[in-house]
Scaffold this motif. Structure first.
Motif, short mmCIF file in Angstrom:
data_model
loop_
_atom_site.label_atom_id
_atom_site.label_comp_id
_atom_site.label_asym_id
_atom_site.label_seq_id
_atom_site.Cartn_x
_atom_site.Cartn_y
_atom_site.Cartn_z
N MET A 62 0.80 -1.27 0.23
CA MET A 62 0.12 -0.08 0.14
C MET A 62 0.93 1.16 0.02
O MET A 62 1.58 1.44 0.86
N ALA A 63 0.92 2.06 -1.06
CA ALA A 63 1.75 3.04 -1.37
C ALA A 63 3.28 2.93 -1.08
O ALA A 63 4.01 3.48 -0.37
N GLY A 64 3.58 1.48 -1.36
CA GLY A 64 5.13 1.29 -1.20
C GLY A 64 5.43 0.29 0.07
O GLY A 64 6.61 0.08 0.20
N SER A 65 4.33 0.40 0.94
CA SER A 65 4.66 -0.32 2.23
C SER A 65 4.03 -1.59 2.20
O SER A 65 3.00 -1.85 1.89
N ASP A 66 4.94 -2.54 2.27
CA ASP A 66 4.77 -4.05 2.36
C ASP A 66 4.23 -4.31 3.84
O ASP A 66 4.87 -4.50 4.99
N LEU A 67 2.81 -4.37 3.70
CA LEU A 67 2.10 -4.51 5.00
C LEU A 67 2.51 -5.85 5.86
O LEU A 67 2.69 -5.81 7.14
N GLY A 68 2.80 -6.94 5.04
CA GLY A 68 3.21 -8.28 5.79
C GLY A 68 4.40 -8.29 6.41
O GLY A 68 4.80 -8.82 7.35
N SER A 69 5.38 -7.25 6.07
CA SER A 69 6.62 -7.09 6.99
C SER A 69 6.93 -6.09 8.05
O SER A 69 7.45 -6.05 8.33
N LEU A 70 5.72 -5.36 8.38
CA LEU A 70 5.50 -4.42 9.54
C LEU A 70 4.84 -5.23 10.80
O LEU A 70 4.13 -6.21 10.82
N ALA A 72 3.29 -5.36 14.65
CA ALA A 72 1.89 -4.78 15.01
C ALA A 72 2.00 -3.34 15.46
O ALA A 72 0.92 -2.61 14.95
N ARG A 73 2.98 -2.70 16.06
CA ARG A 73 3.04 -1.40 16.33
C ARG A 73 3.30 -0.54 15.16
O ARG A 73 2.49 0.83 14.87
N GLN A 74 4.15 -1.02 14.10
CA GLN A 74 4.29 -0.19 12.84
C GLN A 74 2.86 -0.32 12.12
O GLN A 74 2.66 0.72 11.39
N ARG A 75 2.15 -1.35 12.06
CA ARG A 75 0.91 -1.23 11.45
C ARG A 75 -0.04 -0.23 11.93
O ARG A 75 -0.92 0.17 11.17
N ASP A 76 -0.12 -0.35 13.30
CA ASP A 76 -0.84 0.62 14.05
C ASP A 76 -0.65 2.07 13.53
O ASP A 76 -1.62 2.91 13.32
N ALA A 77 0.68 2.51 13.39
CA ALA A 77 1.17 3.81 13.26
C ALA A 77 0.68 4.05 11.71
O ALA A 77 0.15 5.05 11.57
N TRP A 78 0.79 3.09 10.86
CA TRP A 78 0.51 3.16 9.49
C TRP A 78 -0.99 3.27 9.27
O TRP A 78 -1.43 4.32 8.41
N ARG A 79 -1.95 2.63 10.07
CA ARG A 79 -3.27 2.71 10.01
C ARG A 79 -3.81 4.37 10.43
O ARG A 79 -4.40 4.93 9.72
N GLY A 80 -3.03 4.79 11.55
CA GLY A 80 -3.49 5.92 12.05
C GLY A 80 -2.99 7.01 11.20
O GLY A 80 -3.89 8.32 11.33
N ALA A 81 -2.04 7.18 10.32
CA ALA A 81 -1.61 8.07 9.77
C ALA A 81 -2.28 8.20 8.35
O ALA A 81 -2.34 9.21 7.78
N GLN A 82 -2.68 6.93 7.66
CA GLN A 82 -3.14 6.89 6.42
C GLN A 82 -4.51 6.41 5.97
O GLN A 82 -5.15 6.64 4.91
N LEU A 83 -5.06 5.76 7.14
CA LEU A 83 -6.19 5.11 6.96
C LEU A 83 -7.64 5.33 7.56
O LEU A 83 -7.46 5.71 8.71
#
Length: 225
Positions: A62-70, A72-83
């Motif tokens: 998603m926009a160059g971020s490989d979600l499977g490699s993040l 749990a904390r990184q995914r939470d941060a990504w969702r808060g900023a992007q989603l």
């Protein structure tokens, strides 16, 4: 926002079947409509795009971020900023009124609430007089529109909506679609809508900025709008 996945599949714990999705790529500036009946994998694919599920196999970017490699904390941060995400089960906080529910995306991120934006969204969705109501005092359709307003509060780059017209009459279904399209155009939001509702699909026909992925069968073939 660019979106792509390859070799993507997911198996639920204890499940015997493997949901597989055809390789897909969508450029920034485009939007996606996921079609298919209940059980075809629409909600699972949205959850994978939101980083709420980890692929059993394959990769999703998603926009160059490989979600499977993040983690749990990184995914939470990504969702808060992007989603922004409107799930089928709306998860409004039962103890908070509508305006306080709309403040949650800011409070959870340690940011000051924006009551003026909340009121503007409620006005647009025909809910201007309901800000002090608790969720149990709302109709199903009203709660659906409150959940949509909450997803839009932080002006996300990506909005995922799972059956956003569910339980809405024709007038309010069109209002929701108009809000989504207008907001996307004004703020540059990428929309990904999952629905089996032809009332949403029909107005999008012929638009070059929309892609359609049909999950009606196990092959899940891309269709023309």
């Amino acid at each position: 926002m660019s979106v792509q996945w390859s070799g993507l599949s997911y198996r639920y714990a204890g499940g015997s079947g493997l949901l597989s999705f055809p390789d897909f790529r969508m450029a920034a500036g485009q939007h996606l409509l996921l079609r298919g009946p209940s059980g075809s994998g629409k909600s699972t694919l949205l959850a994978l795009m939101a980083g709420l599920l980890t692929p059993t196999e394959g990769r999703i970017d998603m926009a160059g971020s490989d979600l499977g490699s993040l983690n749990a904390r990184q995914r939470d941060a990504w969702r808060g900023a992007q989603l922004g995400f409107v799930p089928q089960r709306l998860h409004l906080s039962a103890s908070l009124n509508v305006l306080d529910n709309l403040a949650l995306p800011f409070i959870s991120a340690g940011l000051p609430p924006r009551p003026e934006r909340a009121q503007a969204l409620l006005q647009h969705l025909g809910l201007a007089d309901l800000g002090q109501r608790l969720p149990h005092q709302l109709s199903v359709g009203q709660a659906q529109r409150v959940a949509l307003a909450r997803a839009l509060m932080r002006q996300p780059a990506l909005l995922l909506a799972d059956e956003p017209s569910a339980s809405l009459d024709d007038r309010h279904a069109r209002q929701v679609l108009d809000l989504l399209l207008d907001t996307a155009a004004e703020q540059g939001i990428t929309l990904i809508l999952a629905t089996h509702d032809s009332r949403l699909a029909q107005p999008l026909q012929g638009r070059a900025d929309w892609r359609v992925l049909d999950l009606s069968d196990s092959a899940a073939a891309e269709a023309a709008v």
